[in-house]
Design a protein around this motif. Structure first.
Motif, mmCIF file in Angstrom:
data_model
loop_
_atom_site.group_PDB
_atom_site.id
_atom_site.type_symbol
_atom_site.label_atom_id
_atom_site.label_comp_id
_atom_site.label_asym_id
_atom_site.label_seq_id
_atom_site.Cartn_x
_atom_site.Cartn_y
_atom_site.Cartn_z
ATOM 1 N N GLY B 131 45.293 51.360 18.526
ATOM 2 C CA GLY B 131 44.144 50.458 18.457
ATOM 3 C C GLY B 131 44.282 49.407 17.370
ATOM 4 N N TYR B 192 39.186 54.539 23.330
ATOM 5 C CA TYR B 192 39.018 53.143 22.901
ATOM 6 C C TYR B 192 40.319 52.347 23.050
ATOM 7 N N GLU B 196 41.724 48.582 24.497
ATOM 8 C CA GLU B 196 42.081 47.541 23.524
ATOM 9 C C GLU B 196 43.468 46.969 23.823
ATOM 10 N N ASP B 241 33.333 50.980 28.478
ATOM 11 C CA ASP B 241 34.474 50.429 27.749
ATOM 12 C C ASP B 241 34.439 48.902 27.772
ATOM 13 N N TRP B 243 36.209 46.981 26.023
ATOM 14 C CA TRP B 243 37.569 46.409 25.946
ATOM 15 C C TRP B 243 38.138 46.246 27.353
ATOM 16 N N THR B 302 28.712 46.086 21.637
ATOM 17 C CA THR B 302 29.743 46.335 22.662
ATOM 18 C C THR B 302 29.168 46.147 24.061
#
Lengths: 183, 392
Positions: B131, B192, B196, B241, B243, B302
């Protein structure tokens, strides 16, 4: 299934003409057709006003239609469970032949919480015409069922009521899932 | 007749009141305009600037009650905070570049070098986490988009190769590299970091379209869309999510495949639900008891980041066009809540050290640097949506 069929089916089991017929069709009870017509008129007016004003109502109470769907589903599920349990509409008290059309014929036999919840939800989603039209048609059916005095077909109506309750719970579940999954 | 009537009405009213207090609690979306969203984003950047140390790091956690810097640090979040400053720069506010470059400088001084690739290394424990490198690469890419400066292009390629050193054949990524053993640490994935890395690779494809970075990005997009929630045993899929949403936003014009569109839809539904539930929460005990605590800004930010990215997909891809309006509504709602809950200058002035307060969001009296990061990014990307401007 078309949108109208889906909405009409939901309102059919939510208002449940069979349950209305069972509630008003107790042995020895004769409700004058005039009272039934008046009750149907009141119920149709309430559903029409509710449907046409659903968007404004939800705006006024700061609820998004998607969020309301979850609450409507819960109300419908409770209504379905009640129908399965009792096999009749949401009123089991005394029914006086001379009683006014408002209570209990219009409220809560024809205007049910599940019916109102389903109508508001579908109307707020933009299907006002279909929802109001379906609700009015189901109320007419229910009024006919009440005046027909089912007599020996009461047992069948009881069974239909309970099956409608089961279907109502299924529709309610779908509505809750739909509300949770909506953007 | 009166008694049963009253009883029926009473039961209805009690049921309605119960619903009103729980599932049907009013939703509150404070009004916000594009200027307000950008101003709130800039104020969040001000907190980051004010709380940056000379070496480029930031105050990690700060407690309002006793004006205490709570210490601690997280390298992934350092990369994320720095990246958010570069996002703001790419949004045409170049005033944040000095702070962002100081943050980048710290990362450049903590690089782990391997055979042809680099990664960001935690100077405290020597750890090399996916990450960190992914968000560092995303930051470098945003810097390039903001300035047109190509001085870090080779660094970007090296970082991207470092990401690929951790990519698995199914498109997922392992979370850590073991420098001592010179190999990835097997078996550990991050909910995560895969997203990413995916987003960072899509940015690489935007910057260097002829270099083939889209191939590993597509592989990861498929993993995220089809397998991730099962493989990583997400209890309530899809994992929200943002990302992944950023990456899908980049891929919108590639274009997306059917299962990726379906995944984008599910993500939008999840973010939308989170915003709706949050809008029913209040900062009081009863609301906390019934609806839970208000989300921290890092979480809310987010959701806006995710929704804003998916809004782009909804505009570009006709298969998601039906979501455009609703996504825009949710973005405006969440951005309004964020701006409403931010500590502005007049409020900050009431505290002992306003520089630690102005522009921040506090949860239970504590702010963490990524609160400002995610809120900044979300507010920044909400502005054009609120304004009704279609992305390029």
């Amino acid at each position: 299934m078309t949108d109208f069929m889906r909405i009409a089916a939901t309102l059919f089991v939510a208002i449940s003409p069979a349950a209305a017929a069972v509630a008003a069709g107790r042995p020895g009870l004769h409700i004058p057709p005039r009272s039934v017509m008046a009750a149907a008129g009141v119920a149709m007016a309430i559903y029409a006003i509710g449907g046409l004003g659903a968007g404004r109502l939800l705006d006024a109470i700061d609820i998004e239609p998607e969020t309301f769907r979850v609450s409507a589903g819960l109300v419908m599920a409770v209504g379905g469970a009640f129908a399965i349990w009792m096999g009749t509409a949401g009123y089991s008290g005394e029914l006086d032949a001379r009683a006014g059309a408002l209570f209990p014929l219009a409220l809560p036999i024809l205007v049910t919480p599940a019916g109102v919840a389903a109508l508001l939800s579908h109307s707020a989603d933009g299907d006002t015409g279909m929802a109001v039209g379906a609700a009015l048609a189901v109320v007419v059916l229910a009024a006919v069922a009440i005046t027909a005095r089912l007599g020996r077909f009461n047992a069948a109506a009881d069974a239909i009521t309970r099956m409608s309750g089961l279907l109502l719970i299924a529709f309610a579940g779908a509505m809750i899932v739909d509300g949770v999954r909506a953007v | 007749m009166r008694r049963p009537l009253l009883l029926t009405v009473a039961v209805w009213l009690v049921a309605a009141a119960l619903l009103r207090g729980t599932f049907m609690a009013p939703q509150f979306c404070p009004a916000i305009d594009p200027e307000g969203a950008l101003a709130a984003a800039r104020l969040a950047a001000t907190w980051i600037e004010n709380n940056q140390r000379a070496d480029g790091t930031y105050v990690y956690e700060y407690r309002l009650e006793d004006n205490a810097d709570l210490g601690g640090y997280n390298v992934v979040r350092h990369a994320g905070v720095t990246m958010s400053l570069f996002q703001l720069a790419a949004g045409r506010d170049l005033s944040v570049l000095p702070a962002a470059d100081r943050g980048l400088g710290w990362m450049n001084r903590n690089l782990y070098r391997n055979n042809g690739w680099v990664a960001l290394q935690n100077p405290a424990d020597g750890g090399v986490q996916l990450g960190s490198s992914a968000l560092m690469l995303a930051g470098v890419m945003q810097r390039r988009f903001a300035t047109g400066d190509t001085q870090y292009d080779e660094l970007a390629r090296s970082l991207a190769r470092g990401l690929l050193a951790l990519q698995l054949p199914d498109g997922a990524f392992l979370n850590r590299w073991n420098p001592a053993a010179n190999e990835p640490i097997p078996g550990e994935r991050s909910k995560y970091a895969t997203g990413e890395a995916f987003w960072a690779l899509t940015l690489m494809h935007r910057a260097f379209p002829a270099e083939g970075w889209d191939r590993p990005a597509r592989l990861t997009a498929d993993y995220l869309a089809l397998y991730r929630d099962d493989v990583e045993q997400q209890k309530y899929p899809p994992w929200a999510d943002q990302w992944a949403a950023y990456g899908l936003g980049e891929m919108a014009t590639w274009p997306l495949e059917e299962h990726q569109v379906e995944y984008a839809r599910r993500l939008a539904e999840r973010f939308g639900l989170l915003v709706r539930v949050e809008s029913q929460r209040r900062d009081n005990r009863l609301s906390k008891l019934i609806h839970g605590r208000q989300a921290r800004a890092a979480g809310m930010g987010t959701w806006v980041e995710g929704l804003a990215s998916l809004h782009r997909v909804a505009i570009v891809d006709p298969r998601l066009a039906d979501l455009e309006g609703k996504i825009a509504e949710r973005v405006a709602c969440a951005a309004g809540m964020l701006a409403d809950r931010q500590y502005a200058a007049p409020e900050a002035a009431k505290f002992e050290d306003p520089a630690h307060v102005e522009g921040a969001w506090f949860t239970e009296g504590i702010t963490r640097m990524d609160d400002q990061q995610h809120a900044l990014s979300g507010l920044l990307y909400s502005a054009p949506i609120i304004q009704g401007v279609k992305p390029e």
